[in-house]
Design a protein around this motif. Structure first.
Motif, PDB file in Angstrom:
ATOM      1  N   LEU A  65      57.190  85.539  27.902  1.00  0.00           N
ATOM      2  CA  LEU A  65      57.814  85.516  29.229  1.00  0.00           C
ATOM      3  C   LEU A  65      57.025  84.713  30.255  1.00  0.00           C
ATOM      4  N   GLY A  66      55.750  84.447  29.990  1.00  0.00           N
ATOM      5  CA  GLY A  66      54.919  83.763  30.977  1.00  0.00           C
ATOM      6  C   GLY A  66      54.679  82.296  30.699  1.00  0.00           C
ATOM      7  N   ARG A  67      55.485  81.685  29.808  1.00  0.00           N
ATOM      8  CA  ARG A  67      55.213  80.287  29.461  1.00  0.00           C
ATOM      9  C   ARG A  67      56.505  79.517  29.172  1.00  0.00           C
ATOM     10  N   ARG A  68      56.347  78.209  28.988  1.00  0.00           N
ATOM     11  CA  ARG A  68      57.448  77.336  28.633  1.00  0.00           C
ATOM     12  C   ARG A  68      57.317  76.924  27.163  1.00  0.00           C
ATOM     13  N   PHE A  69      58.388  76.337  26.632  1.00  0.00           N
ATOM     14  CA  PHE A  69      58.410  75.903  25.243  1.00  0.00           C
ATOM     15  C   PHE A  69      58.895  74.461  25.158  1.00  0.00           C
ATOM     16  N   ALA A  70      58.500  73.783  24.085  1.00  0.00           N
ATOM     17  CA  ALA A  70      58.850  72.371  23.922  1.00  0.00           C
ATOM     18  C   ALA A  70      60.357  72.156  23.926  1.00  0.00           C
ATOM     19  N   MET A  71      61.121  73.103  23.417  1.00  0.00           N
ATOM     20  CA  MET A  71      62.565  72.925  23.339  1.00  0.00           C
ATOM     21  C   MET A  71      63.213  72.789  24.714  1.00  0.00           C
ATOM     22  N   GLU A  72      62.519  73.218  25.750  1.00  0.00           N
ATOM     23  CA  GLU A  72      63.072  73.114  27.092  1.00  0.00           C
ATOM     24  C   GLU A  72      63.164  71.667  27.564  1.00  0.00           C
ATOM     25  N   ASN A  73      62.509  70.750  26.850  1.00  0.00           N
ATOM     26  CA  ASN A  73      62.572  69.328  27.179  1.00  0.00           C
ATOM     27  C   ASN A  73      63.586  68.570  26.331  1.00  0.00           C
ATOM     28  N   LEU A  74      64.278  69.262  25.429  1.00  0.00           N
ATOM     29  CA  LEU A  74      65.168  68.593  24.482  1.00  0.00           C
ATOM     30  C   LEU A  74      66.623  68.636  24.960  1.00  0.00           C
ATOM     31  N   PRO A  75      67.443  67.682  24.533  1.00  0.00           N
ATOM     32  CA  PRO A  75      68.797  67.549  25.093  1.00  0.00           C
ATOM     33  C   PRO A  75      69.732  68.716  24.788  1.00  0.00           C
ATOM     34  N   PHE A  76      69.485  69.452  23.725  1.00  0.00           N
ATOM     35  CA  PHE A  76      70.382  70.553  23.378  1.00  0.00           C
ATOM     36  C   PHE A  76      69.998  71.873  24.051  1.00  0.00           C
ATOM     37  N   PHE A  77      68.924  71.855  24.843  1.00  0.00           N
ATOM     38  CA  PHE A  77      68.470  73.092  25.485  1.00  0.00           C
ATOM     39  C   PHE A  77      69.471  73.537  26.556  1.00  0.00           C
ATOM     40  N   ASN A  78      69.837  74.819  26.484  1.00  0.00           N
ATOM     41  CA  ASN A  78      70.780  75.403  27.439  1.00  0.00           C
ATOM     42  C   ASN A  78      69.983  76.273  28.413  1.00  0.00           C
ATOM     43  N   ALA A  79      69.651  75.697  29.565  1.00  0.00           N
ATOM     44  CA  ALA A  79      68.792  76.391  30.530  1.00  0.00           C
ATOM     45  C   ALA A  79      69.448  77.661  31.062  1.00  0.00           C
ATOM     46  N   LYS A  80      70.737  77.603  31.301  1.00  0.00           N
ATOM     47  CA  LYS A  80      71.443  78.785  31.835  1.00  0.00           C
ATOM     48  C   LYS A  80      71.387  79.935  30.833  1.00  0.00           C
ATOM     49  N   ARG A  81      71.632  79.612  29.565  1.00  0.00           N
ATOM     50  CA  ARG A  81      71.607  80.665  28.546  1.00  0.00           C
ATOM     51  C   ARG A  81      70.193  81.206  28.358  1.00  0.00           C
ATOM     52  N   ALA A  82      69.180  80.340  28.463  1.00  0.00           N
ATOM     53  CA  ALA A  82      67.794  80.792  28.327  1.00  0.00           C
ATOM     54  C   ALA A  82      67.446  81.795  29.417  1.00  0.00           C
ATOM     55  N   GLU A  83      67.916  81.561  30.639  1.00  0.00           N
ATOM     56  CA  GLU A  83      67.665  82.513  31.727  1.00  0.00           C
ATOM     57  C   GLU A  83      68.353  83.840  31.453  1.00  0.00           C
ATOM     58  N   GLU A  84      69.534  83.794  30.860  1.00  0.00           N
ATOM     59  CA  GLU A  84      70.229  85.039  30.506  1.00  0.00           C
ATOM     60  C   GLU A  84      69.449  85.810  29.447  1.00  0.00           C
ATOM     61  N   ILE A  85      68.895  85.095  28.475  1.00  0.00           N
ATOM     62  CA  ILE A  85      68.097  85.747  27.430  1.00  0.00           C
ATOM     63  C   ILE A  85      66.838  86.355  28.036  1.00  0.00           C
ATOM     64  N   LYS A  86      66.212  85.649  28.966  1.00  0.00           N
ATOM     65  CA  LYS A  86      65.035  86.202  29.640  1.00  0.00           C
ATOM     66  C   LYS A  86      65.390  87.494  30.378  1.00  0.00           C
TER      67      LYS A  86
END
Length: 387
Positions: free
Chosen positions: A218-239
């Protein structure tokens, strides 16, 4: 469904597999140091966020047979790299492993895979050269008995880098290794836990996150967040979903001690960062509760006495690489008999790379587990004394 590969310490595959199943994903197979499973698109982010014992998470892009470099090239070229990489990605084939395969020159394999990726992207995007001005995208290649796996790194920094440790001190225990030890000891939150050589506080902090159901990422970022298929909105929902799983209604008794006052200072600081991380996650869903910090006190282990009738002593006692020489370590292990005497109803777990630990400690372990801890081959000695 995606095929996902999670790496772990050799010897920890069972615990990583159990975590993956607990998240609701299906195991496919195991190999030394890695577990392959299937999962939906959410699994790509959730695995990075939630797996405590995984070192890295990869998306498997291809699996095929290759007996020569032409077939290796063709298999890599066939991947739709434009779906996984950005036009400015700096592509790194960071590791190649070949086992019982005709293609066994790791350097040549690395070069051919790199060439195939850039050739494909140049053809698709009609670019003679790639700018390589963006973020790194790491590719890993395994060739086992002529079967090629092409993997895309979704994690970036290794997952043991949770983001809370501001100071590790000398040769700190990896957070993922601490999580494995807790699983191996079948530790439960109601059981008192103490680390008499807490160092930078890793074991008590990992126990605290585990006891309160705090996702370790929960306190860090991941490499996939820089990739074109990353869904930022869905990642926030998962968090937010994971924040809702945090337990603030449990009482735990987690403590650590060390003879070095600087170690206590480090441990307190790292624990504060970890618990603040959890607090921010709770705040994001409108909860103002906080996670209690583990207690750390300065003390020589020889001066300790059990505060409860039963519990778990879990530690990474100093060894030659950490305290100067092997003979010093042996003398320390002999003195550790005081823990055996003063904590008679407590289970004990000790991890060390020192081959004379058990002989020096003077007590035969119920079980000894081999575990790769970073670059060290270690033994985890388990003494079950709670009836």
């Amino acid at each position: 469904m995606n095929k996902i590969v999670a790496l772990c310490a050799i010897g920890a595959e069972k615990y990583l597999g159990n975590e993956i199943k607990h998240l609701g994903y299906k195991l496919i197979n195991n190999a030394p140091g890695r577990v392959t499973f299937s999962g939906d698109d959410d699994a790509l982010f959730r695995a990075n966020l939630c797996l405590r014992t995984a070192d890295r998470v990869f998306l498997q892009l291809a699996e095929y047979s290759a007996l020569d470099f032409d077939s290796l090239f063709d298999g890599v070229y066939s991947i739709a790299w434009q779906d996984y990489l950005n036009k400015d990605s700096r592509i790194i084939v960071d590791k190649v492993r070949s086992y019982k395969s005709k293609l066994n020159s790791e350097h040549s394999i690395q070069g051919m895979v790199h060439k195939a990726i850039y050739t494909k992207l140049g053809d698709v995007w009609h670019m003679a050269t790639m700018p390589e001005s963006g973020e790194e995208s790491n590719i890993r290649v395994y060739i086992d008995e002529n079967t090629v796996l092409i993997l895309l790194d979704l994690s970036g920094l290794p997952l043991h880098k949770r983001g809370y440790r501001v100071d590790g001190g000398v040769a700190p225990l990896r957070e993922t290794t601490a999580a494995v030890l807790l699983q191996e000891m079948l530790w439960r939150r109601k059981t008192p836990l103490h680390d008499p050589f807490c160092g930078s506080g890793t074991i008590p902090i990992e126990a605290t996150l585990y006891a309160h159901n705090v996702a370790p990422g929960l306190g860090r970022r991941f490499a996939m967040e820089n990739l074109p298929f990353f869904n930022a909105k869905r990642a926030e929902e998962i968090k937010r979903q994971e924040a809702e799983q945090i337990r603030t209604d449990v009482e735990v008794r987690i403590t650590g001690s060390d003879i070095d006052p600087k170690a206590i200072e480090r441990s307190k600081k790292n624990a504060e960062y970890a618990c603040v991380m959890a607090g921010r996650a709770l705040k994001s869903i409108g909860i103002s509760a906080h996670i209690p910090r583990p207690d750390f006190v300065q003390s020589d282990f020889a001066d300790l006495a059990a505060p409860y009738d039963s519990g778990l002593l879990l530690c990474n006692p100093p060894y030659g690489e950490r305290i100067g020489d092997s003979e010093e370590a042996i003398e320390l292990y002999k003195k550790m008999d005081s823990l055996w005497q003063e904590f008679p109803g407590w289970d004990i777990g000790c991890i060390t790379s020192h081959q004379q630990f058990q002989e020096s400690f003077g007590h035969k372990a119920n079980k000894i587990r081999k575990l790769k801890a970073g670059n060290l081959d270690t033994n985890f000695y388990i003494y079950g004394r709670v009836k």
